[in-house]
Design a protein around this motif. Structure first.
Motif, PDB file in Angstrom:
ATOM      1  N   GLN A 362     -15.500   4.632  -3.690  1.00  0.00           N
ATOM      2  CA  GLN A 362     -15.221   4.548  -5.266  1.00  0.00           C
ATOM      3  C   GLN A 362     -15.187   5.843  -5.879  1.00  0.00           C
ATOM      4  O   GLN A 362     -14.354   6.115  -6.653  1.00  0.00           O
ATOM      5  CB  GLN A 362     -16.569   3.911  -5.855  1.00  0.00           C
ATOM      6  N   GLY A 363     -15.788   6.905  -5.307  1.00  0.00           N
ATOM      7  CA  GLY A 363     -15.499   8.332  -5.746  1.00  0.00           C
ATOM      8  C   GLY A 363     -14.235   9.063  -5.113  1.00  0.00           C
ATOM      9  O   GLY A 363     -14.109  10.343  -5.165  1.00  0.00           O
ATOM     10  N   ALA A 364     -13.513   8.494  -4.211  1.00  0.00           N
ATOM     11  CA  ALA A 364     -12.450   8.676  -3.489  1.00  0.00           C
ATOM     12  C   ALA A 364     -12.779  10.049  -2.720  1.00  0.00           C
ATOM     13  O   ALA A 364     -11.815  11.251  -2.781  1.00  0.00           O
ATOM     14  CB  ALA A 364     -11.288   9.195  -4.643  1.00  0.00           C
ATOM     15  N   GLY A 365     -13.891   9.994  -1.954  1.00  0.00           N
ATOM     16  CA  GLY A 365     -14.042  11.323  -1.154  1.00  0.00           C
ATOM     17  C   GLY A 365     -13.279  11.353   0.094  1.00  0.00           C
ATOM     18  O   GLY A 365     -13.335  12.385   0.641  1.00  0.00           O
ATOM     19  N   PHE A 366     -12.509  10.152   0.446  1.00  0.00           N
ATOM     20  CA  PHE A 366     -11.853  10.175   1.586  1.00  0.00           C
ATOM     21  C   PHE A 366     -10.433  10.749   1.476  1.00  0.00           C
ATOM     22  O   PHE A 366     -10.318  10.828   0.370  1.00  0.00           O
ATOM     23  CB  PHE A 366     -12.063   8.736   2.406  1.00  0.00           C
ATOM     24  N   ASP A 367      -9.564  10.609   2.339  1.00  0.00           N
ATOM     25  CA  ASP A 367      -8.153  11.159   2.167  1.00  0.00           C
ATOM     26  C   ASP A 367      -7.243  10.272   2.072  1.00  0.00           C
ATOM     27  O   ASP A 367      -6.031  10.304   1.389  1.00  0.00           O
ATOM     28  CB  ASP A 367      -7.861  12.103   3.556  1.00  0.00           C
ATOM     29  N   ALA A 368      -7.275   8.887   2.994  1.00  0.00           N
ATOM     30  CA  ALA A 368      -6.202   8.046   2.760  1.00  0.00           C
ATOM     31  C   ALA A 368      -6.863   6.657   3.233  1.00  0.00           C
ATOM     32  O   ALA A 368      -7.868   6.581   3.916  1.00  0.00           O
ATOM     33  CB  ALA A 368      -5.044   8.399   3.805  1.00  0.00           C
ATOM     34  N   SER A 369      -6.077   5.512   2.612  1.00  0.00           N
ATOM     35  CA  SER A 369      -6.607   4.107   3.061  1.00  0.00           C
ATOM     36  C   SER A 369      -5.530   3.300   3.535  1.00  0.00           C
ATOM     37  O   SER A 369      -4.163   3.572   3.214  1.00  0.00           O
ATOM     38  CB  SER A 369      -6.990   3.544   1.831  1.00  0.00           C
ATOM     39  N   LEU A 370      -5.371   2.855   4.744  1.00  0.00           N
ATOM     40  CA  LEU A 370      -4.576   1.886   5.408  1.00  0.00           C
ATOM     41  C   LEU A 370      -4.836   0.372   5.256  1.00  0.00           C
ATOM     42  O   LEU A 370      -5.837  -0.107   5.457  1.00  0.00           O
ATOM     43  CB  LEU A 370      -4.320   2.313   6.761  1.00  0.00           C
ATOM     44  N   LEU A 371      -4.077  -0.351   4.308  1.00  0.00           N
ATOM     45  CA  LEU A 371      -4.485  -1.542   3.917  1.00  0.00           C
ATOM     46  C   LEU A 371      -3.050  -2.420   4.069  1.00  0.00           C
ATOM     47  O   LEU A 371      -2.028  -2.122   4.211  1.00  0.00           O
ATOM     48  CB  LEU A 371      -4.941  -1.668   2.348  1.00  0.00           C
ATOM     49  N   SER A 372      -3.493  -3.858   3.790  1.00  0.00           N
ATOM     50  CA  SER A 372      -2.384  -4.830   4.084  1.00  0.00           C
ATOM     51  C   SER A 372      -1.763  -5.485   2.770  1.00  0.00           C
ATOM     52  O   SER A 372      -2.497  -5.096   1.622  1.00  0.00           O
ATOM     53  CB  SER A 372      -2.771  -6.065   4.911  1.00  0.00           C
ATOM     54  N   PHE A 373      -0.887  -5.948   2.738  1.00  0.00           N
ATOM     55  CA  PHE A 373      -0.573  -6.828   1.471  1.00  0.00           C
ATOM     56  C   PHE A 373      -0.278  -8.143   1.629  1.00  0.00           C
ATOM     57  O   PHE A 373       0.283  -8.609   2.871  1.00  0.00           O
ATOM     58  CB  PHE A 373       0.626  -5.939   0.576  1.00  0.00           C
ATOM     59  N   LEU A 374      -0.245  -9.069   0.696  1.00  0.00           N
ATOM     60  CA  LEU A 374       0.275 -10.481   0.766  1.00  0.00           C
ATOM     61  C   LEU A 374       1.485 -10.554  -0.265  1.00  0.00           C
ATOM     62  O   LEU A 374       2.592 -11.289   0.140  1.00  0.00           O
ATOM     63  CB  LEU A 374      -0.603 -11.507   0.333  1.00  0.00           C
ATOM     64  N   GLU A 375       1.445  -9.894  -1.225  1.00  0.00           N
ATOM     65  CA  GLU A 375       2.553  -9.935  -2.227  1.00  0.00           C
ATOM     66  C   GLU A 375       2.708  -8.433  -2.734  1.00  0.00           C
ATOM     67  O   GLU A 375       1.582  -7.716  -2.866  1.00  0.00           O
ATOM     68  CB  GLU A 375       2.486 -10.753  -3.534  1.00  0.00           C
ATOM     69  N   ILE A 376       3.611  -7.988  -3.321  1.00  0.00           N
ATOM     70  CA  ILE A 376       3.940  -6.621  -4.130  1.00  0.00           C
ATOM     71  C   ILE A 376       5.083  -7.229  -5.293  1.00  0.00           C
ATOM     72  O   ILE A 376       5.893  -7.967  -4.970  1.00  0.00           O
ATOM     73  CB  ILE A 376       4.734  -5.620  -3.324  1.00  0.00           C
ATOM     74  N   ASP A 377       4.499  -6.474  -6.493  1.00  0.00           N
ATOM     75  CA  ASP A 377       5.536  -6.701  -7.505  1.00  0.00           C
ATOM     76  C   ASP A 377       6.103  -5.737  -8.145  1.00  0.00           C
ATOM     77  O   ASP A 377       6.050  -4.449  -7.640  1.00  0.00           O
ATOM     78  CB  ASP A 377       4.643  -7.796  -8.683  1.00  0.00           C
ATOM     79  N   ARG A 378       6.935  -6.028  -8.999  1.00  0.00           N
ATOM     80  CA  ARG A 378       7.679  -5.015  -9.842  1.00  0.00           C
ATOM     81  C   ARG A 378       7.156  -3.688 -10.170  1.00  0.00           C
ATOM     82  O   ARG A 378       7.660  -2.493 -10.448  1.00  0.00           O
ATOM     83  CB  ARG A 378       8.897  -5.473 -10.791  1.00  0.00           C
TER      84      ARG A 378
END
Length: 537
Positions: A362-378
């Protein structure tokens, strides 16, 4: 005096109308015998009735560990509040809890896992609740669904938007559990708990503390009982002063489809060559391209799906250890596992309790995140939390909202559309038939990640698919790379419901990604960390 009782005696302790907090993560750490016995008691006696259950991460997975489905009975459950919900093979009948939610037979909420742990912490300290920006402009926000999964939940909101110190926040009131059901490996006769065979600590301590501090009871399911005074104090993760009753299940699984693997619990280290490398396919191509976004020396969060293969890409390229993986269940480092064992890691460097891991996220102490998506919008918003072919029902977002709320860099991965027939030939992508379901849509069905907030906060957002790479900018989604063999207009622009911006520096993705041989991956070194936000004279 021993605290050991039978499962049936423990189930009889739960009164009608109780709030019950359950520690689990799918099959990992699931107190399945206790949930099964509660369900059996209800079938026999009609009690306990009208329970509210709290599940920071899903209990059960429909692949040998039923978890919450043991108590998914009309009349037994009145309300369920989960960070995520169990899932099973797509070919199987939906879990009973999904059916109850879809039929509006239980008021169901999906609260981000980290926030649910925060709510336990606030309840333990007898503070009013959680004030957070996590979830703003997503389905968590009252401006959208406010965490409600069906009409019964929408009628009784658990979150509201408030102003504090001139800023907009989300407020979740603390919920006090009457009973906490947790799990460990060993309990001594005084109730001290050790986790030597577990793949993670999860949040049992915080859940037990919330119940105990408010006059509730704590039931611990374990594999075995030891004599008082025989457990080493440094190994005790939950002290006996927080545990009221002990239930023994000598057959409890370590995690889904796994009775016991000492590498999962950090007791041995597996040889690196023993890990299965991903076969060459479209998903591997995507995972390879995602890997090129990383820097050596980084701490990187990993989500379920295509991204889970990225550690194996680094392993194949001789770069294991260049990146430290951190996952929400608590493992740090090692090799995260795949499929239904996801959430565990072999050869981990450390195990962090899940509530602390979520504070880190929550405090963004890490460097990056790799995640998935089902949908992306404009707007660049992403949906991973609602499936259109199962109306009103979702597997839940888990820690996705906590992780993405402030993450500095996120790489989303997935197929460009659903159902396409694809092949690879001579280092080129061949689209033999287009899919019928577009995944780049005008507006996502459920906002799990807000592109608008990402722009406002200056987050670095990339979307990687088999046929292109896109970046989120204030002007919209910019197409930066295209796969070899792909027609820009026919295969990309025409397959999106909204206009994509084509970069004037559009590149062709490296053909090496589309060939079976290793790609010769090299990761740039992460810059040395400097003090942020401090005033210097």
């Amino acid at each position: 005096m021993s605290k050991h009782i039978t499962p049936a005696e423990a189930a009889n302790l739960i009164p009608d109308g109780a709030i019950v907090s359950v520690s689990s993560s799918s099959g990992l750490g699931c107190p399945d015998l206790m949930l099964k016995t509660i369900g059996e008691r209800f079938e026999t006696t009609g009690h306990p009735r009208d329970l509210t259950t709290l599940h920071p991460i899903a209990a059960g997975d429909m692949s040998g560990i039923k978890g919450i489905d043991h108590i998914a009975r009309k009349g037994l459950l009145k309300t369920i509040i989960g960070g995520s919900y169990p899932s099973g093979p797509s070919s199987a009948e939906p879990p009973l809890i999904w059916q109850m939610i879809g039929n509006d037979e239980v008021a169901a909420y999906n609260i981000p896992s980290g926030i649910l742990f925060d709510m336990h912490r606030e309840a333990a300290a007898k503070r009013p609740g959680v004030l957070t920006k996590v979830g703003l402009d997503t389905f968590v926000d009252p401006a959208h669904q406010g965490c409600a999964m069906n009409a019964s939940a929408a009628a009784s909101p658990l979150v509201k938007k408030v102003a504090f110190e001139g800023e907009e926040w989300l407020y979740f009131r603390a919920i006090v559990p009457d009973v906490a059901i947790i799990r460990a490996t060993t309990a001594d006769e005084r109730g001290n708990l050790t986790y030597e065979h577990e793949g993670a600590y999860l949040g049992g301590f915080d859940q037990a503390l919330a119940a105990r501090n408010n006059g509730g009871i704590v039931i611990a399911q374990v594999k075995r009982i030891a004599k008082s005074g025989t457990l080493k104090p440094h190994d005790v993760r939950i002290p006996g002063v927080l545990v009221d009753y002990i239930v023994v299940d000598p057959d409890q699984k370590q995690t889904t489809q796994t009775v016991y693997d000492p590498a999962i619990s950090g007791e041995i280290f597996r040889p690196l060559e023993s890990f299965r490398l991903p076969e060459f396919n479209i998903q591997k191509i995507i995972a390879r391209r995602v890997a090129r976004e990383l820097q050596a020396g980084s701490a990187v969060n990993l989500g379920f799906g295509i991204s889970a293969n990225v550690p194996r890409i680094l392993l194949e390229e001789g770069l294991h250890g260049a990146v430290t993986w951190v996952i929400e269940q608590g493992p740090v480092g090692g090799v995260p596992l795949l499929d239904f064992a996801f959430g565990c890691a072999s050869n981990a460097e450390a195990f962090v309790p899940s509530p602390h891991q979520f504070t880190y996220f929550q405090g963004a102490g890490f460097d990056a995140s790799l995640l998935s998506f089902l949908e992306i919008d404009r707007t660049g918003s992403v949906n991973v939390s609602k499936l259109s072919f199962r109306p009103h029902v979702t597997a839940g977002a888990g820690g996705f909202v906590d992780i993405t709320a402030r993450a500095r860099k996120i790489i989303f991965s997935g197929m460009f559309n659903a159902g396409a027939r694809l092949a690879v030939s001579d280092g080129r992508l061949v689209i033999e038939k287009e899919g019928k379901l577009k995944k780049l849509v005008n507006a996502v069905e459920h906002v799990t990640f807000s592109g608008r907030r990402a722009i406002k906060q200056g987050q670095d957002i990339t979307y990687v698919t088999e046929r292109c790479v896109m970046k989120l900018t204030p002007e919209g989604l910019v197409l930066t790379e295209i796969a070899p063999g792909v027609d820009l207009q026919m295969h990309i622009l025409d397959q999106s419901e909204f206009p994509l911006i084509v970069s004037d520096k559009l590149k062709v993705m490296d053909a090496a990604l589309f060939q079976e041989a290793p790609i010769g991956l090299r990761l740039p070194q992460k810059p040395a960390r400097k003090l942020e936000g401090a005033a210097h004279v």
